[in-house]
Scaffold this motif. Structure first.
Motif, PDB file in Angstrom:
ATOM      1  N   ARG A  49     -75.481  78.275  21.794  1.00 56.47           N
ATOM      2  CA  ARG A  49     -74.807  77.133  22.407  1.00 56.47           C
ATOM      3  C   ARG A  49     -73.283  77.284  22.318  1.00 56.47           C
ATOM      4  NH1 ARG A  49     -78.386  71.824  20.518  1.00 56.47           N
ATOM      5  NH2 ARG A  49     -80.397  72.619  21.279  1.00 56.47           N
ATOM      6  N   LYS A  59     -69.586  72.785  11.234  1.00 57.97           N
ATOM      7  CA  LYS A  59     -70.531  73.075  10.148  1.00 57.97           C
ATOM      8  C   LYS A  59     -70.552  71.954   9.115  1.00 57.97           C
ATOM      9  CE  LYS A  59     -70.416  78.146  10.201  1.00 57.97           C
ATOM     10  NZ  LYS A  59     -70.051  79.347   9.394  1.00 57.97           N
ATOM     11  N   ALA A 116     -74.094  72.975   7.448  1.00 57.84           N
ATOM     12  CA  ALA A 116     -75.054  73.202   8.526  1.00 57.84           C
ATOM     13  C   ALA A 116     -74.813  74.577   9.151  1.00 57.84           C
ATOM     14  CB  ALA A 116     -74.908  72.106   9.574  1.00 57.84           C
ATOM     15  N   SER A 117     -75.802  75.068   9.880  1.00 54.12           N
ATOM     16  CA  SER A 117     -75.693  76.363  10.554  1.00 54.12           C
ATOM     17  C   SER A 117     -75.368  76.152  12.030  1.00 54.12           C
ATOM     18  CB  SER A 117     -77.010  77.137  10.435  1.00 54.12           C
ATOM     19  OG  SER A 117     -77.354  77.329   9.085  1.00 54.12           O
ATOM     20  N   SER A 175     -73.820  67.306  15.801  1.00 49.71           N
ATOM     21  CA  SER A 175     -75.281  67.112  15.773  1.00 49.71           C
ATOM     22  C   SER A 175     -75.992  67.914  16.859  1.00 49.71           C
ATOM     23  CB  SER A 175     -75.618  65.632  15.927  1.00 49.71           C
ATOM     24  OG  SER A 175     -75.128  65.122  17.163  1.00 49.71           O
ATOM     25  N   GLU A 176     -75.275  68.251  17.933  1.00 50.30           N
ATOM     26  CA  GLU A 176     -75.874  68.995  19.038  1.00 50.30           C
ATOM     27  C   GLU A 176     -75.665  70.497  18.915  1.00 50.30           C
ATOM     28  OE1 GLU A 176     -74.073  67.330  22.481  1.00 50.30           O
ATOM     29  OE2 GLU A 176     -75.081  65.376  22.296  1.00 50.30           O
ATOM     30  N   ILE A 183     -75.499  76.801  15.935  1.00 53.26           N
ATOM     31  CA  ILE A 183     -76.448  77.345  16.915  1.00 53.26           C
ATOM     32  C   ILE A 183     -75.656  78.274  17.829  1.00 53.26           C
ATOM     33  CG2 ILE A 183     -78.113  76.805  18.742  1.00 53.26           C
ATOM     34  CD1 ILE A 183     -78.432  74.026  17.452  1.00 53.26           C
ATOM     35  N   THR A 186     -75.340  72.231  15.785  1.00 53.42           N
ATOM     36  CA  THR A 186     -75.698  72.800  14.471  1.00 53.42           C
ATOM     37  C   THR A 186     -77.140  72.489  14.114  1.00 53.42           C
ATOM     38  OG1 THR A 186     -74.961  70.814  13.293  1.00 53.42           O
ATOM     39  CG2 THR A 186     -73.335  72.576  13.593  1.00 53.42           C
ATOM     40  N   LYS A 187     -77.682  73.317  13.231  1.00 55.34           N
ATOM     41  CA  LYS A 187     -78.990  73.061  12.626  1.00 55.34           C
ATOM     42  C   LYS A 187     -78.758  72.448  11.248  1.00 55.34           C
ATOM     43  CE  LYS A 187     -80.308  77.553  14.283  1.00 55.34           C
ATOM     44  NZ  LYS A 187     -80.954  78.831  13.926  1.00 55.34           N
ATOM     45  N   PRO A 188     -79.684  71.631  10.756  1.00 56.63           N
ATOM     46  CA  PRO A 188     -79.501  71.034   9.431  1.00 56.63           C
ATOM     47  C   PRO A 188     -79.288  72.094   8.352  1.00 56.63           C
ATOM     48  CG  PRO A 188     -81.352  70.028  10.578  1.00 56.63           C
ATOM     49  CD  PRO A 188     -80.930  71.208  11.402  1.00 56.63           C
TER      50      PRO A 188
END
Length: 303
Positions: A164, A179, A158-159, A195-196, A161, A198-200
């Motif tokens: 944040r 990640k 995952a990427s 889950s809060e 954010i 990172t981006k999928p």
């Protein structure tokens, strides 16, 4: 992360109209793979700025000369250029005998380890895998035992954010775990939820190489949902009888394969020397599968 294909040669049987026998480079995040090695491959590598000693793995589809006759010369040049790192070679079992006899009678002694992996020309199998990419071979339908190759990117992380992370002053030591989808807890008991933060992950990418073959259902399962497929298109469909006789495909058949397997994009190649102008091949394929391009020597194609 880079995942791209360089066409070094796209001609069938003989060099013609400044087109060379089959060879192509895969660059996956600076891991360099060579698929097939027709005559003139090392000159094409030089022309397009690829250092041969950066190649770590070579995949040979079958033992027709236009797909491997440049190989011994390339191996010898690597030796002359001071290669010491291991080189992995994949191909039909008799290939190693061909190489050994030529090295023997030229009294060539490689300074590096040439590690040979015979391919299975009867069934699909994984032949290479590391943490970032896997390669499998699969049988094709040609006059001699032949395999195609499929390259699949490993699942991606995952990427983060970034805004944040910065605002919350999250310790950098946690970033790789986040990640991977792992929640983290610092010494004060603060929980950082992946889950809060990172981006999928973007979807993994795939590339399939279908060397000389009749368009046939037996290998379609091996190339399902591939992002980019290179499929031989030796003839226009008006010459389908010749294609059947020589166990090749037409551009229309290549397009039908791409459509059937749900490919995102098709590259045509392995053009007959009878065609100076390749535009009719492209036009024919686009009737069946619009997202088709001609493979052109010296061009890089993103997967």
């Amino acid at each position: 992360m880079k995942f791209e294909v360089l066409i070094l040669g796209n001609s069938s049987a003989t060099p013609m109209f400044e087109r060379h026998p089959t060879a192509q480079i895969i660059n996956f995040n600076e891991q360099i793979f060579l698929i097939d090695c027709g005559e003139g491959t090392q000159m094409q590598l030089h022309r397009y700025g690829v250092k041969s000693n950066k190649i770590s793995h070579i995949f040979i589809s079958h033992l027709h000369g236009d797909h491997y006759l440049g190989l011994v010369g390339l191996l010898s040049s690597m030796n002359l250029h001071g290669r010491f790192s291991d080189l992995h070679l994949y191909g039909p079992e008799p290939l190693i005998d061909i190489i050994n006899i030529q090295l023997k009678y030229s009294e060539t002694y490689l300074q590096y380890n040439l590690i040979f992996h015979p391919t299975n020309t009867n069934e699909e199998e994984f032949i290479f895998q590391n943490n970032t990419i896997s390669v499998k071979s699969f049988p094709l339908k040609h006059r001699v035992p032949t395999t195609g190759f499929r390259f699949d990117e490993a699942p991606r992380n995952a990427s983060i954010i970034r805004e944040r992370i910065v605002n919350m002053n999250i310790p950098t030591v946690f970033l790789q775990q986040l990640k991977r989808g792992v929640d983290c807890v610092d010494i004060d008991g603060t929980v950082y939820k992946a889950s809060e933060l990172t981006k999928p992950a973007p979807p993994s990418r795939s590339y399939a190489y279908c060397s000389d073959t009749r368009a046939f259902e037996s290998y379609l399962s091996s190339v399902q949902n591939v992002d980019l497929i290179y499929h031989e298109s030796t003839f226009l469909h008006e010459m389908v009888d010749r294609a059947i006789e020589t166990f090749h495909s037409t551009s229309l058949e290549a397009a039908q394969v791409a459509k059937q397997v749900g490919a995102k994009k098709l590259l045509l190649g392995h053009y007959s020397a009878r065609y100076r102008d390749l535009s009719p091949l492209l036009a024919e394929a686009k009737l069946e599968f619009d997202n088709t391009e001609l493979s052109l020597e010296g061009n890089w194609y993103n997967v």
